[in-house]
Structure formats: C-alpha cells, structure tokens
Scaffold this active site. Structure first.
Site, short mmCIF file in Angstrom:
data_model
loop_
_atom_site.label_atom_id
_atom_site.label_comp_id
_atom_site.label_asym_id
_atom_site.label_seq_id
_atom_site.Cartn_x
_atom_site.Cartn_y
_atom_site.Cartn_z
N GLY A 194 0.81 -1.21 0.00
CA GLY A 194 0.00 0.00 0.00
C GLY A 194 0.85 1.27 0.00
N LEU A 251 -3.65 -7.33 -1.59
CA LEU A 251 -3.80 -6.46 -2.77
C LEU A 251 -5.23 -5.95 -2.94
CD1 LEU A 251 -1.47 -8.30 -5.37
CD2 LEU A 251 -0.89 -6.41 -3.85
N ASP A 296 -4.20 -12.81 3.18
CA ASP A 296 -5.12 -11.99 3.96
C ASP A 296 -4.80 -12.15 5.45
OD1 ASP A 296 -7.71 -11.21 5.33
OD2 ASP A 296 -8.28 -10.89 3.25
N PHE A 303 0.41 -2.57 8.66
CA PHE A 303 -0.32 -1.53 7.92
C PHE A 303 -1.66 -2.04 7.40
CE2 PHE A 303 4.18 -0.40 6.96
CZ PHE A 303 4.19 0.92 7.38
N SER A 311 -4.05 6.12 14.06
CA SER A 311 -4.38 7.36 13.36
C SER A 311 -4.76 8.45 14.35
CB SER A 311 -5.58 7.05 12.45
OG SER A 311 -6.15 8.24 11.99
N TYR A 319 -14.57 3.46 10.76
CA TYR A 319 -13.13 3.35 10.50
C TYR A 319 -12.34 3.74 11.76
CZ TYR A 319 -8.44 4.82 9.22
OH TYR A 319 -7.07 4.99 9.22
N LYS A 341 -9.89 1.52 14.54
CA LYS A 341 -8.53 1.83 15.01
C LYS A 341 -8.50 1.90 16.54
CE LYS A 341 -6.40 2.10 11.11
NZ LYS A 341 -5.39 1.12 10.74
N ASN A 353 -10.87 10.84 -1.67
CA ASN A 353 -11.58 11.45 -0.53
C ASN A 353 -10.70 12.50 0.13
OD1 ASN A 353 -13.86 9.63 -0.54
ND2 ASN A 353 -12.43 8.05 0.18
N ASN A 354 -9.39 12.30 0.02
CA ASN A 354 -8.46 13.15 0.77
C ASN A 354 -7.99 14.33 -0.06
OD1 ASN A 354 -7.51 10.05 1.93
ND2 ASN A 354 -8.30 11.61 3.31
N ARG A 367 -4.77 21.07 9.17
CA ARG A 367 -4.29 19.71 9.42
C ARG A 367 -2.77 19.70 9.55
NH1 ARG A 367 -8.91 19.52 10.00
NH2 ARG A 367 -10.44 18.01 9.25
P1 NAD Z 1 -3.38 1.51 1.70
O1 NAD Z 1 -4.79 1.10 1.44
O2 NAD Z 1 -2.63 2.10 0.58
O3 NAD Z 1 -2.56 0.27 2.28
C1 NAD Z 1 -3.14 -0.74 3.04
C2 NAD Z 1 -2.73 -2.07 2.47
O4 NAD Z 1 -3.30 -3.12 3.25
C3 NAD Z 1 -3.19 -2.27 1.02
O5 NAD Z 1 -2.11 -2.67 0.24
C4 NAD Z 1 -4.23 -3.36 1.12
O6 NAD Z 1 -4.27 -4.17 -0.04
C5 NAD Z 1 -3.78 -4.11 2.35
N1 NAD Z 1 -4.84 -4.83 3.07
C6 NAD Z 1 -6.05 -4.36 3.46
N2 NAD Z 1 -6.73 -5.32 4.09
C7 NAD Z 1 -5.95 -6.41 4.12
C8 NAD Z 1 -6.10 -7.73 4.62
N3 NAD Z 1 -7.24 -8.12 5.21
N4 NAD Z 1 -5.09 -8.60 4.49
C9 NAD Z 1 -3.93 -8.23 3.86
N5 NAD Z 1 -3.75 -7.02 3.35
C10 NAD Z 1 -4.74 -6.11 3.48
O7 NAD Z 1 -3.41 2.50 2.94
P2 NAD Z 1 -2.25 3.41 3.54
O8 NAD Z 1 -2.63 4.82 3.31
O9 NAD Z 1 -0.94 2.90 3.13
O10 NAD Z 1 -2.48 3.13 5.08
C11 NAD Z 1 -1.78 2.12 5.78
C12 NAD Z 1 -2.35 2.03 7.18
O11 NAD Z 1 -2.23 3.30 7.81
C13 NAD Z 1 -3.83 1.67 7.22
O12 NAD Z 1 -4.03 0.78 8.31
C14 NAD Z 1 -4.50 2.99 7.47
O13 NAD Z 1 -5.73 2.83 8.15
C15 NAD Z 1 -3.48 3.70 8.34
N6 NAD Z 1 -3.59 5.17 8.25
C16 NAD Z 1 -3.56 5.78 7.04
C17 NAD Z 1 -3.69 7.16 6.96
C18 NAD Z 1 -3.71 7.85 5.63
O14 NAD Z 1 -4.19 8.99 5.56
N7 NAD Z 1 -3.19 7.24 4.56
C19 NAD Z 1 -3.81 7.92 8.15
C20 NAD Z 1 -3.80 7.26 9.37
C21 NAD Z 1 -3.69 5.87 9.42
N1 UFG Z 2 -10.92 18.71 2.17
C1 UFG Z 2 -11.52 19.57 1.25
N2 UFG Z 2 -11.84 19.06 0.04
C2 UFG Z 2 -11.60 17.76 -0.31
C3 UFG Z 2 -10.98 16.90 0.64
C4 UFG Z 2 -10.68 17.42 1.87
O1 UFG Z 2 -11.74 20.73 1.53
O2 UFG Z 2 -11.94 17.37 -1.44
C5 UFG Z 2 -10.54 19.26 3.49
C6 UFG Z 2 -11.25 18.58 4.65
O3 UFG Z 2 -12.50 19.19 4.88
C7 UFG Z 2 -10.23 18.78 5.78
C8 UFG Z 2 -8.88 18.73 5.07
O4 UFG Z 2 -9.16 19.00 3.70
O5 UFG Z 2 -10.42 20.04 6.34
C9 UFG Z 2 -8.19 17.38 5.17
O6 UFG Z 2 -9.08 16.37 4.72
P1 UFG Z 2 -8.57 14.89 4.36
O7 UFG Z 2 -9.76 14.13 3.89
O8 UFG Z 2 -7.40 14.96 3.45
O9 UFG Z 2 -8.04 14.35 5.74
P2 UFG Z 2 -8.77 14.20 7.15
O10 UFG Z 2 -8.02 15.05 8.12
O11 UFG Z 2 -10.22 14.41 7.04
O12 UFG Z 2 -8.56 12.65 7.46
C10 UFG Z 2 -7.32 11.99 7.20
C11 UFG Z 2 -7.61 10.54 6.83
C12 UFG Z 2 -8.22 9.82 8.01
C13 UFG Z 2 -7.29 9.95 9.17
C14 UFG Z 2 -7.00 11.40 9.47
C15 UFG Z 2 -6.00 11.54 10.58
O13 UFG Z 2 -8.52 10.50 5.76
O14 UFG Z 2 -8.38 8.47 7.69
O15 UFG Z 2 -6.50 12.05 8.32
O16 UFG Z 2 -4.88 10.78 10.31
F1 UFG Z 2 -7.86 9.36 10.23
#
Ligand code: NAD
Ligand code: UFG
Length: 366
Positions: free
Chosen positions: A35, A58, A83, A105, A149, A173, A177, A222-223, A255
């Site tokens: 990931g 994957l 998995d 992760f 997170s 979600y 966590k 979404n982000n 943020r």
């Molecule tokens: P990602 O989706 O890119 O990576 C997660 C990986 O886990 C993927 O490759 C997916 O295929 C694998 N996976 C999911 N379920 C699985 C399962 N049951 N068995 C085996 N593999 C599985 O996400 P990421 O952004 O790299 O995030 C990694 C971790 O960090 C996640 O747990 C996520 O919740 C956490 N996290 C991410 C963010 C963020 O904004 N990216 C913020 C805070 C926490």
């Molecule tokens: N935002 C916009 N437009 C968009 C997307 C986001 O204005 O299209 C704004 C949001 O309202 C927020 C900021 O940008 O004010 C950041 O939003 P993100 O969606 O990028 O991130 P979040 O802080 O909402 O959440 C992220 C991850 C969560 C994680 C959290 C803390 O999505 O999974 O950070 O780690 F839990």
C-alpha cells in the site's frame, strides 16, 4: 579436545550465533506493505538494513507497487499474497521465517465506505488484527508497530494533541482503530512480554522523490492532497473546499501534513528503538506528525506554486464529521525515537506533483 582448540570452536560457534541473532533481529513482516505508506516504509527499512517480507491481499493496492519497490532497492522483495484474516496462511509465513517483529499496515481506510459497510471494516481491521496477534503469540513474535491514526483523538479539546489526550471516534473506521488500540492495551496488560507501538499518523501526503511510487486512490479521492493533484493533472475539474467558516487562520480546516518518507523513517526509528530495549515496552502510543498546522487554502496555494498553475476551487459546505483543526505534539517521538519530521509543505507538494505527472493514472499508467 585441547584447550586452545576448544576455545576456537567456542568462538566460531559464538560468532555464528551472533550473526544468526543479528539476521533474526533484522527480519520484519510488513502487512499491507504493497500500500501507500507500506511501500515507502519497505524502502526505508531496506535502506536501514532490515530484511522485509510483505504480506498483502492487494485489496487496495497493485502488484506494480511491489515491482517498483524492488526496482528502487535494486533487488527482488519477498512478497506473499495473503489476507490477515487467514490464520493458516499466516501460520505458513511465520513457520517459514523467523521475524524480529511485525509492522502492521494492513487495513481498510475510507471513512465514508466504513459508514456504509461497518461490518466489512470491523471484520477486516479488527478481526484481521486479532488473527494476526494470535499467530504472533503462537510463534512468540511479540513486537508490533501498528498503523493507528490521529482520528482516535476525535475533536480535540487542546492543541497540539499529545498522546494522553482523550480518545473518541465518530465513524466505524476510526472506531476500528480505537478498538484495535484497546485490544493492544489489554494484551499488554495480560502479558508483559509484548511490545506494542501504535503510531498515530496525522495526515500522510507526498510520494517517493523518484516519482515511482505514491498514493494511488481507486476512485475519486476522498483526501485533500490526491484531489488537488488530480485537479492539477486535469483528471478532475475543480476542488471543492469543505467549509470556509471554521475558527482557523483563513476559515478553512487545518491539518498536520506529514511527508510519507518522513513517516516511513518514523517506522524505522520505532524498530530501532525496539531493538535497543532490554525489556518489553507494553503499550506505547506515539504520534507521528510534523507538529505544524497548515490550512486547506495554504496547501492549495503551495501546490499551485509548485505546479505553476492555478488550482480551480469553490467553497462548499462543511463535510460531515470534519473538525476545524488537528495537529500533533511530536515531542514523544523525538524524545523516545529521536525522530522528527524534516520535509516541508513545498517538498510534499513537489513530490506529489512529480508522482502524479509521471503517473497520471497511478499504477495503471503504463
Ligand atoms: P493503503 O490502502 O494504501 O494500504 C493498506 C494495504 O493493506 C493495502 O495494500 C491493502 O491491499 C492491504 N490490506 C487491506 N486489508 C488487508 C487484509 N485483510 N489482508 C492483507 N492485506 C490487506 O493505505 P495506507 O494509506 O498505506 O495506510 C496504511 C495504514 O495506515 C492503514 O491501516 C490505514 O488505516 C493507516 N492510516 C492511514 C492514513 C492515511 O491517511 N493514509 C492515516 C492514518 C492511518
Ligand atoms: N478537504 C476539502 N476538500 C476535499 C478533501 C478534503 O476541503 O476534497 C478538506 C477537509 O474538509 C479537511 C482537510 O481538507 O479540512 C483534510 O481532509 P482529508 O480528507 O485529506 O483528511 P482528514 O483530516 O479528514 O482525514 C485523514 C484521513 C483519516 C485519518 C485522518 C487523521 O482520511 O483516515 O486524516 O490521520 F484518520
């Protein structure tokens, strides 16, 4: 045996044992290593001398990411498709390798999807982690670094947020966590031979400086950062900014953005710390953030400057569940792990832009 010969044999055995112990101390199972954050961390681990085995189903990643990690490190990386809910498959992996610890992760991460499909999230994230922990216990591997997170802090009362801040969540979600954190806390209380480090990430963004690996959302992002970069590359028309009336510097959300390669180094620092310890650590949560708040508009302007183009945007209403401001106290990471984020918002935008420009359709670009 004559005495000198005995000593010779003893020292040879000891050296062999030490080498073996060192190798064992270096082998890490990385669940979810294909990931976004996992792939960057695998590179950092390799550079720090760790041997990595990736375990990933994957479900939210591409094998192309694994290929690219292999090219970047100049050697094939050990990859197992599996998995974390599959106990037998995990057993085979633990039987075949002697791991020092696990970086976990693997998990699903889309807040909106978790509201629509809570059972899928609790099953994948919580049940999956419990299965992983059970197999780790069976094989006496009791060191875990877990992807938690900042979402576990809910809407914080005090900024910057330190690790003792109250925890609460508003969506499945986040609850998954937080539940995993509770499981880890209870496990550490029940058996003091575990070392369990939840790293609470703030907002990971950016990409590897090579532009070869980065964040590759499946659908419309979404982000914020991937949304901005897809507008810049022409895949999306304009950014909607959710809310301009927050009590922040310019009315938009604030943020703590952290470069994914800094985040990856945080995992290396956590493992190095685990290696240094003579005793188990129990449950030890640590924030990984930059400690600085950046508003949505500030990020849009920084990206615009880097990409040398306007990012069209419109203000729309607040997004349900969003909070005004969120940024970390990163003191504990610095004190315990000697880790500190080093890359700037401009670095984050430059590396994201390089990745997005070279790979407009992510890993499907080739
Ligand atoms: P990602 O989706 O890119 O990576 C997660 C990986 O886990 C993927 O490759 C997916 O295929 C694998 N996976 C999911 N379920 C699985 C399962 N049951 N068995 C085996 N593999 C599985 O996400 P990421 O952004 O790299 O995030 C990694 C971790 O960090 C996640 O747990 C996520 O919740 C956490 N996290 C991410 C963010 C963020 O904004 N990216 C913020 C805070 C926490
Ligand atoms: N935002 C916009 N437009 C968009 C997307 C986001 O204005 O299209 C704004 C949001 O309202 C927020 C900021 O940008 O004010 C950041 O939003 P993100 O969606 O990028 O991130 P979040 O802080 O909402 O959440 C992220 C991850 C969560 C994680 C959290 C803390 O999505 O999974 O950070 O780690 F839990």
């Amino acid at each position: 045996m004559k005495a000198p010969l005995q000593w010779g044999v003893f020292f040879c055995l000891k050296i062999a044992l030490d080498i073996n112990m060192e190798n064992y101390k270096n082998k890490i199972l990385v669940t979810g290593g294909a990931g976004y954050i996992g792939s960057h961390t695998c590179i950092a681990l390799h550079e720090a001398g760790y041997e990595v085995v990736i375990y990933d189903n994957l479900s939210n990643s591409s094998f192309e990411a694994v290929n690219r990690v292999s090219s970047l490190i100049g050697q094939p990386i050990d990859f197992i498709e599996g998995d974390i809910r599959d106990a037998d498959s995990l057993r085979q992996v633990f039987a075949a390798h002697q791991f020092f610890g696990v970086i976990h992760f693997a998990g699903l991460k889309a807040v909106g999807e978790s509201v629509a499909k809570p059972l899928m999230y609790y099953d994948n994230n919580v049940s999956g982690t419990i299965t992983l922990l059970k197999i780790m216990a069976e094989y006496e591997v009791k060191k875990l670094v877990f992807s938690s997170s900042a979402t576990v802090y809910g809407d914080p009362e005090i900024l910057p947020i330190n690790e003792d801040s109250p925890r609460s969540c508003t969506n499945p979600y986040g609850q998954s966590k937080l539940t995993i954190e509770h499981v880890l806390e209870d496990l550490a209380l029940s058996d003091n031979s575990w070392s369990l480090i939840p790293l609470r990430y703030f907002n990971p963004v950016g990409a590897h400086p090579s532009g070869q690996i980065g964040e590759d959302p499946n659908d419309i992002p979404n982000n914020l950062m991937p949304y901005i970069s897809q507008v810049a590359v022409g895949k999306l028309d304009q950014l909607s900014i959710f809310g301009d009336d927050y009590a922040t510097v310019d009315g938009t959300g604030v943020r703590d953005f952290i470069h994914v390669t800094d985040l990856a180094q945080g995992h290396v620092a956590a493992l190095n710390y685990l290696k240094q310890q003579k005793q188990s650590l129990g449950f030890l949560p640590i924030n990984l953030g930059s400690g600085k708040g950046t508003s949505v508009l500030e990020l849009v302007r920084a990206f615009s400057a880097v990409a040398a183009q306007d990012i069209p945007f419109q203000f729309v209403g607040r997004r349900a569940g969003d909070i005004a401001s969120c940024y970390a106290s990163a003191d504990k990471a610095q004190e315990l792990l000697g880790w500190k984020a080093s890359l700037s918002i401009t670095d984050m935008c430059q590396d994201t832009w390089r990745w997005q420009s070279i790979n407009p359709n992510g890993y499907n670009s080739i």
